[in-house]
Design a protein around this motif. Structure first.
Motif, PDB file in Angstrom:
ATOM      1  N   ILE A  38       3.212  15.172   7.947  1.00  0.00           N
ATOM      2  CA  ILE A  38       3.863  16.467   7.779  1.00  0.00           C
ATOM      3  C   ILE A  38       3.378  17.333   8.937  1.00  0.00           C
ATOM      4  CG2 ILE A  38       4.174  18.458   6.275  1.00  0.00           C
ATOM      5  CD1 ILE A  38       3.716  16.545   3.908  1.00  0.00           C
ATOM      6  N   PRO A  74       2.000   4.827   1.282  1.00  0.00           N
ATOM      7  CA  PRO A  74       1.868   5.417   2.622  1.00  0.00           C
ATOM      8  C   PRO A  74       0.741   6.442   2.657  1.00  0.00           C
ATOM      9  CG  PRO A  74       4.140   5.507   1.827  1.00  0.00           C
ATOM     10  CD  PRO A  74       3.298   5.090   0.671  1.00  0.00           C
ATOM     11  N   TYR A  84       3.231  20.676  11.325  1.00  0.00           N
ATOM     12  CA  TYR A  84       3.350  22.131  11.434  1.00  0.00           C
ATOM     13  C   TYR A  84       3.458  22.504  12.902  1.00  0.00           C
ATOM     14  CZ  TYR A  84       2.565  23.108   6.524  1.00  0.00           C
ATOM     15  OH  TYR A  84       2.725  23.195   5.170  1.00  0.00           O
ATOM     16  N   VAL A 132       2.846   8.861   6.788  1.00  0.00           N
ATOM     17  CA  VAL A 132       3.833   9.939   6.757  1.00  0.00           C
ATOM     18  C   VAL A 132       3.122  11.195   7.241  1.00  0.00           C
ATOM     19  CG1 VAL A 132       5.289  11.366   5.283  1.00  0.00           C
ATOM     20  CG2 VAL A 132       5.164   8.888   4.899  1.00  0.00           C
ATOM     21  N   ALA A 142       8.714  16.585   8.321  1.00  0.00           N
ATOM     22  CA  ALA A 142       7.916  15.427   7.906  1.00  0.00           C
ATOM     23  C   ALA A 142       8.486  14.183   8.560  1.00  0.00           C
ATOM     24  CB  ALA A 142       7.935  15.284   6.388  1.00  0.00           C
ATOM     25  N   GLN A 177       0.828  -1.208   0.000  1.00  0.00           N
ATOM     26  CA  GLN A 177       0.000   0.000   0.000  1.00  0.00           C
ATOM     27  C   GLN A 177       0.862   1.258   0.000  1.00  0.00           C
ATOM     28  OE1 GLN A 177      -2.369  -0.301   3.467  1.00  0.00           O
ATOM     29  NE2 GLN A 177      -3.812  -1.764   2.595  1.00  0.00           N
ATOM     30  N   LEU A 212      -4.626  14.136   5.114  1.00  0.00           N
ATOM     31  CA  LEU A 212      -4.680  15.298   4.220  1.00  0.00           C
ATOM     32  C   LEU A 212      -5.809  15.106   3.217  1.00  0.00           C
ATOM     33  CD1 LEU A 212      -3.353  17.922   3.148  1.00  0.00           C
ATOM     34  CD2 LEU A 212      -1.989  16.469   1.654  1.00  0.00           C
ATOM     35  N   SER A 213      -6.731  16.093   3.138  1.00  0.00           N
ATOM     36  CA  SER A 213      -7.773  16.015   2.115  1.00  0.00           C
ATOM     37  C   SER A 213      -7.159  16.297   0.748  1.00  0.00           C
ATOM     38  CB  SER A 213      -8.860  17.061   2.346  1.00  0.00           C
ATOM     39  OG  SER A 213      -9.221  17.120   3.688  1.00  0.00           O
ATOM     40  N   PRO A 214      -7.717  15.652  -0.290  1.00  0.00           N
ATOM     41  CA  PRO A 214      -7.161  15.862  -1.625  1.00  0.00           C
ATOM     42  C   PRO A 214      -7.198  17.324  -2.077  1.00  0.00           C
ATOM     43  CG  PRO A 214      -8.671  13.996  -1.616  1.00  0.00           C
ATOM     44  CD  PRO A 214      -8.794  14.659  -0.280  1.00  0.00           C
ATOM     45  N   ASP A 215      -8.153  18.111  -1.560  1.00  0.00           N
ATOM     46  CA  ASP A 215      -8.349  19.461  -2.085  1.00  0.00           C
ATOM     47  C   ASP A 215      -7.873  20.544  -1.128  1.00  0.00           C
ATOM     48  OD1 ASP A 215     -10.155  18.919  -0.162  1.00  0.00           O
ATOM     49  OD2 ASP A 215     -11.911  19.668  -1.257  1.00  0.00           O
ATOM     50  N   GLU A 216      -6.961  20.209  -0.230  1.00  0.00           N
ATOM     51  CA  GLU A 216      -6.537  21.171   0.782  1.00  0.00           C
ATOM     52  C   GLU A 216      -5.007  21.273   0.761  1.00  0.00           C
ATOM     53  OE1 GLU A 216      -8.459  21.909   5.130  1.00  0.00           O
ATOM     54  OE2 GLU A 216      -7.624  19.930   4.778  1.00  0.00           O
ATOM     55  N   SER A 217      -4.475  22.484   0.793  1.00  0.00           N
ATOM     56  CA  SER A 217      -3.019  22.626   0.850  1.00  0.00           C
ATOM     57  C   SER A 217      -2.526  22.211   2.230  1.00  0.00           C
ATOM     58  CB  SER A 217      -2.608  24.069   0.551  1.00  0.00           C
ATOM     59  OG  SER A 217      -2.864  24.882   1.670  1.00  0.00           O
ATOM     60  N   LEU A 218      -1.216  21.944   2.350  1.00  0.00           N
ATOM     61  CA  LEU A 218      -0.658  21.503   3.625  1.00  0.00           C
ATOM     62  C   LEU A 218      -0.905  22.548   4.703  1.00  0.00           C
ATOM     63  CD1 LEU A 218       2.814  20.178   2.344  1.00  0.00           C
ATOM     64  CD2 LEU A 218       0.617  18.990   2.414  1.00  0.00           C
ATOM     65  N   GLN A 219      -0.621  23.810   4.359  1.00  0.00           N
ATOM     66  CA  GLN A 219      -0.763  24.908   5.319  1.00  0.00           C
ATOM     67  C   GLN A 219      -2.225  25.097   5.730  1.00  0.00           C
ATOM     68  OE1 GLN A 219       2.142  27.204   5.765  1.00  0.00           O
ATOM     69  NE2 GLN A 219       1.136  28.766   6.993  1.00  0.00           N
ATOM     70  N   LEU A 260      -0.946   9.922   3.999  1.00  0.00           N
ATOM     71  CA  LEU A 260      -0.367  11.227   4.282  1.00  0.00           C
ATOM     72  C   LEU A 260      -1.254  11.954   5.285  1.00  0.00           C
ATOM     73  CD1 LEU A 260       1.958  12.986   3.459  1.00  0.00           C
ATOM     74  CD2 LEU A 260       0.666  13.699   1.467  1.00  0.00           C
TER      75      LEU A 260
END
Lengths: 235, 235
Positions: A106, A16, A108, A104, A91, A14, A61-68, A18
């Protein structure tokens, strides 16, 4: 144990997962000594793995959202606060961070000003704890907080990050209290004042702190830019 | 355009792909001026998107490989080198980094010593270019290199990172050449020597550089730890 072997083999195929997690530091008064100390909010896990242990705020992490944006949402959902300082920390991607699937994260970190921290929500599943008294957290989150503390202690020595913990005006003693809380040791008031007055980052105002029993101390303001506090590539 | 709409909608559902990329800096002599300048290796893309453009070495994260191991493998496969300095730089996760699928790239940076850099392979699909003359790279890789340069310039001012570019012994003039290459400006030799002699990080050896036409300059060695150069949580 053929079933277990199959799971391990499947897991190795699979990709990883995020996730975004956020370490949110604020200075709050220690209930006993009264002096400002470092605190952070934690979220109780309501699912396995590590159900009922406390963890850093975060999630996939949602597909449509930036990391920040995802990190800012963690902060908003956990504390109701907008970030005054929000920066990518590191990370973490070791193979065995989660017993279920490789994740994994990331991470902040956010620093919150005292007037904001006083507004922060606390519920059955969100509580603030002292950074030096976390107990056993879920996953590798103790290690992540340790790393965040190490970075904060380093950064306070060579940058203006301390002012992210303070209001728009502050006394020199309040700046010293930030350094003392971050570094975890007492500093000589006279030496500290002298060094601080020699930095170009702050300037005196014409105002004084009211309400004390002694001669009111002068208020200062930070004159550097917000971008100077941060090390992110968009800044 | 129903097909296009379907693709966009599908794309928004897929979890982001996770990739590791590595910015590898070395000092190499400028072919014209002869002085050391910053170079990095790039890899030609042999597939869409951005086919035939040059890109940072990297690729998808394997399920069974740590982040750091994946970055070390990038370095090994691209240049045949082992890293002397390898550190996580930043995670880039904007929504539109790739026209095909959302990709979150965790970027590492490596610094390579001159004797290693001289051994580095160059092939039809791997070439070294000057950091200040990259041309148009694939994806957002120009921006990533710019950020790596910004971090390097910052870090050279407050840390011992410069020594990661040097051999086990070096002259003071060679240290100055590192700073000049990184900062992109000439420094006053006498001032620089004076400041450098005042730092605790280096000590003189009893050896002298041989082969020059002038009085042989003394060789120095770096006395700090390798961990001091790096900012990674495992260090």
């Amino acid at each position: 144990m053929p079933i277990y072997s199959a799971n391990v083999s499947e897991r190795a195929q699979q990709p990883p997962e995020l996730a975004i997690s956020t370490v949110i530091f604020a200075l709050r008064p220690d209930p006993e000594a009264g002096v400002p100390t470092l605190w952070l909010p934690l979220v109780r896990r309501t699912r396995q793995p590590f159900r009922d242990l406390w963890a850093l705020p975060g999630g996939p992490l949602s597909p449509d959202e930036s990391l920040q944006d995802a990190a800012a949402r963690n902060l908003q959902e956990t504390t109701g606060l907008q970030p005054s300082y929000l920066e990518q920390l590191y990370a973490f991607g070791g193979l065995d961070r989660s017993p279920v699937q490789r994740v994994v994260s990331i991470v902040y970190w956010a620093l919150v000003k005292p007037d904001e921290a006083a507004l922060a929500r606390e519920t059955e599943n969100v509580r603030w704890v002292r950074a030096d008294d976390l107990g056993q957290l879920a996953f590798d989150h103790n290690r992540i907080v340790e790393y965040a503390l190490w970075r904060l202690r380093n950064k306070v020595e060579y940058s203006s990050i301390a002012y992210a913990f303070l209001g728009s005006t502050f006394t020199l003693a309040q700046v010293r209290e930030v350094y003392e809380a971050v570094l975890g040791k007492q500093l000589d008031p006279a030496n500290f004042r002298r060094q601080l007055r020699a930095t170009p980052d702050i300037e005196p105002t014409d105002e004084y702190l009211q309400g004390g029993r002694h001669r009111p101390p002068r208020l200062y303001r930070y004159t550097g830019s917000a971008a100077q506090l941060s090390g992110s590539p968009s800044a």
